[in-house]
Write an enzyme that holds these catalytic residues in place. Structure first.
Site, PDB file in Angstrom:
ATOM      1  N   HIS A  85       0.815  -1.221   0.000  1.00 11.06           N
ATOM      2  CA  HIS A  85       0.000   0.000   0.000  1.00 11.06           C
ATOM      3  C   HIS A  85       0.846   1.268   0.000  1.00 11.06           C
ATOM      4  O   HIS A  85       0.387   2.332  -0.360  1.00 11.06           O
ATOM      5  CB  HIS A  85      -0.923   0.025   1.221  1.00 11.06           C
ATOM      6  CG  HIS A  85      -1.801  -1.177   1.321  1.00 11.06           C
ATOM      7  ND1 HIS A  85      -2.838  -1.412   0.448  1.00 11.06           N
ATOM      8  CD2 HIS A  85      -1.777  -2.234   2.169  1.00 11.06           C
ATOM      9  CE1 HIS A  85      -3.433  -2.551   0.764  1.00 11.06           C
ATOM     10  NE2 HIS A  85      -2.802  -3.079   1.806  1.00 11.06           N
ATOM     11  N   HIS A 110       6.094   6.857   6.241  1.00 10.67           N
ATOM     12  CA  HIS A 110       5.643   6.277   4.975  1.00 10.67           C
ATOM     13  C   HIS A 110       5.129   7.410   4.100  1.00 10.67           C
ATOM     14  O   HIS A 110       5.006   8.554   4.570  1.00 10.67           O
ATOM     15  CB  HIS A 110       4.557   5.224   5.235  1.00 10.67           C
ATOM     16  CG  HIS A 110       3.372   5.802   5.899  1.00 10.67           C
ATOM     17  ND1 HIS A 110       3.213   5.792   7.275  1.00 10.67           N
ATOM     18  CD2 HIS A 110       2.308   6.477   5.413  1.00 10.67           C
ATOM     19  CE1 HIS A 110       2.090   6.419   7.574  1.00 10.67           C
ATOM     20  NE2 HIS A 110       1.517   6.853   6.466  1.00 10.67           N
ATOM     21  N   HIS A 112       2.695   9.054   0.670  1.00 13.78           N
ATOM     22  CA  HIS A 112       1.465   9.018  -0.129  1.00 13.78           C
ATOM     23  C   HIS A 112       1.621   9.909  -1.348  1.00 13.78           C
ATOM     24  O   HIS A 112       2.212  10.990  -1.272  1.00 13.78           O
ATOM     25  CB  HIS A 112       0.273   9.551   0.671  1.00 13.78           C
ATOM     26  CG  HIS A 112      -0.018   8.814   1.931  1.00 13.78           C
ATOM     27  ND1 HIS A 112      -0.793   7.678   1.986  1.00 13.78           N
ATOM     28  CD2 HIS A 112       0.354   9.048   3.210  1.00 13.78           C
ATOM     29  CE1 HIS A 112      -0.896   7.257   3.230  1.00 13.78           C
ATOM     30  NE2 HIS A 112      -0.199   8.072   4.012  1.00 13.78           N
ATOM     31  N   HIS A 129       4.213  10.811   6.149  1.00 15.29           N
ATOM     32  CA  HIS A 129       3.635  10.771   7.493  1.00 15.29           C
ATOM     33  C   HIS A 129       4.658  10.109   8.413  1.00 15.29           C
ATOM     34  O   HIS A 129       5.012   8.950   8.205  1.00 15.29           O
ATOM     35  CB  HIS A 129       2.336   9.947   7.497  1.00 15.29           C
ATOM     36  CG  HIS A 129       1.122  10.705   7.038  1.00 15.29           C
ATOM     37  ND1 HIS A 129       0.067  10.086   6.394  1.00 15.29           N
ATOM     38  CD2 HIS A 129       0.789  12.009   7.171  1.00 15.29           C
ATOM     39  CE1 HIS A 129      -0.865  11.008   6.138  1.00 15.29           C
ATOM     40  NE2 HIS A 129      -0.456  12.175   6.583  1.00 15.29           N
ATOM     41  N   THR A 195      -5.163   6.558   8.281  1.00 16.87           N
ATOM     42  CA  THR A 195      -5.795   6.823   6.982  1.00 16.87           C
ATOM     43  C   THR A 195      -5.873   5.557   6.130  1.00 16.87           C
ATOM     44  O   THR A 195      -6.169   5.627   4.947  1.00 16.87           O
ATOM     45  CB  THR A 195      -5.048   7.929   6.203  1.00 16.87           C
ATOM     46  OG1 THR A 195      -3.753   7.444   5.829  1.00 16.87           O
ATOM     47  CG2 THR A 195      -4.908   9.195   7.034  1.00 16.87           C
TER      48      THR A 195
HETATM   49 ZN   LIG Z   1      -0.049   8.057   5.993  1.00 13.94          ZN
END
Ligand SMILES: [Zn+2]
Length: 245
Positions: A85, A110, A112, A129, A195
């Site tokens: 992910h 990580h 996004h 994040h 999230t």
């Molecule tokens: Zn995140």
């Protein structure tokens, strides 16, 4: 006889965790964010939660927060994980941050694309994040927004080594999370959730106001692995946003 029993238990445990891990979710189509809450009982909060993340931060509504962010990060060994992910860097002993007056140890960061949080409706192409945990188990996240621009030197080695398929690789050199931070730690704070499923709540977010940069080559190398891995913004539901410097 004892040995057989132990093996049987381990097998049962392994297949249970496999079954839980096997609830497939993603960012598009039937398994996308709009349906996360229906994919599994464990994901129900994604649908029923009232303080979900990310949000669109309306800066005019932000009240004052007197606690500045202080960081005490240090170089740490770790690993770069592709969990299917995102790309996540797990840090063994990366130091801590003081957030809202409490100390939190950094566990991992990580990424996004596009950025999950928006600022006054504006979206950014990328964010990191940084996930922290306090001694009493509370989670707090520092969010760093990225614009396209100069190559991000702090992330260079990580981008060069990030696994294209699910799996992990050790960091070649110790990583200090302070290398990622912008010059100012001025922030917006809001209460939110993970999230990703199960979207559990009780997570404090500190989104740094000052964006940093990554190059378009870096952005496209991440997008080659994850073309889109951002949850859409969620309703504010009366939450208060604060800002601090
Ligand atoms: Zn995140």
């Amino acid at each position: 006889m004892k040995k057989v029993l132990v093996v049987a238990c381990l097998t049962a445990f392994a297949s249970l965790s496999y079954a839980e891990g096997a609830v497939k979710w993603g960012y598009e189509g039937n398994i996308g964010p709009a349906n996360w809450g229906d994919l599994s009982k464990e994901f129900a909060t994604c649908k029923t939660g009232q303080v979900q993340a990310p949000i669109d931060i309306q800066t005019k509504q932000a009240g004052k927060n007197s606690a500045p962010i202080k960081t005490n990060y240090k170089a740490s060994a770790g690993e770069i994980l592709n969990n299917g992910h995102t790309i996540q860097v797990n840090l063994a002993d990366g130091g801590s941050a003081n957030l809202g007056g409490a100390d939190y140890k950094i566990l991992q960061f990580h990424m996004h694309t596009p950025a999950e949080e928006k600022i006054d409706g504006k979206s950014f192409p990328f964010n990191a994040h940084l996930v922290h945990k306090s001694a009493d188990g509370k989670l707090a996240v520092i969010g760093i927004l990225f614009n396209e621009g100069k190559e991000n030197v702090a992330l260079k080695d990580i981008f060069a080594a990030m696994p294209a398929a699910e799996g992990k690789t050790p960091l070649k050199a110790p990583f200090n999370a302070s290398a990622m931070l912008p010059s100012s730690l001025a922030y917006y704070n809001y209460a939110g959730s993970l999230t990703t499923p199960g979207c559990s709540e009780g997570v404090q977010f500190y989104i740094l106001k000052t964006p940093v940069e990554l190059s378009s080559a870096q952005l496209s190398s991440f997008k080659k692995i994850f073309p889109m891995n951002a949850r859409p913004v969620m309703p504010l539901n009366g939450r208060k946003i604060t800002e601090g410097s």
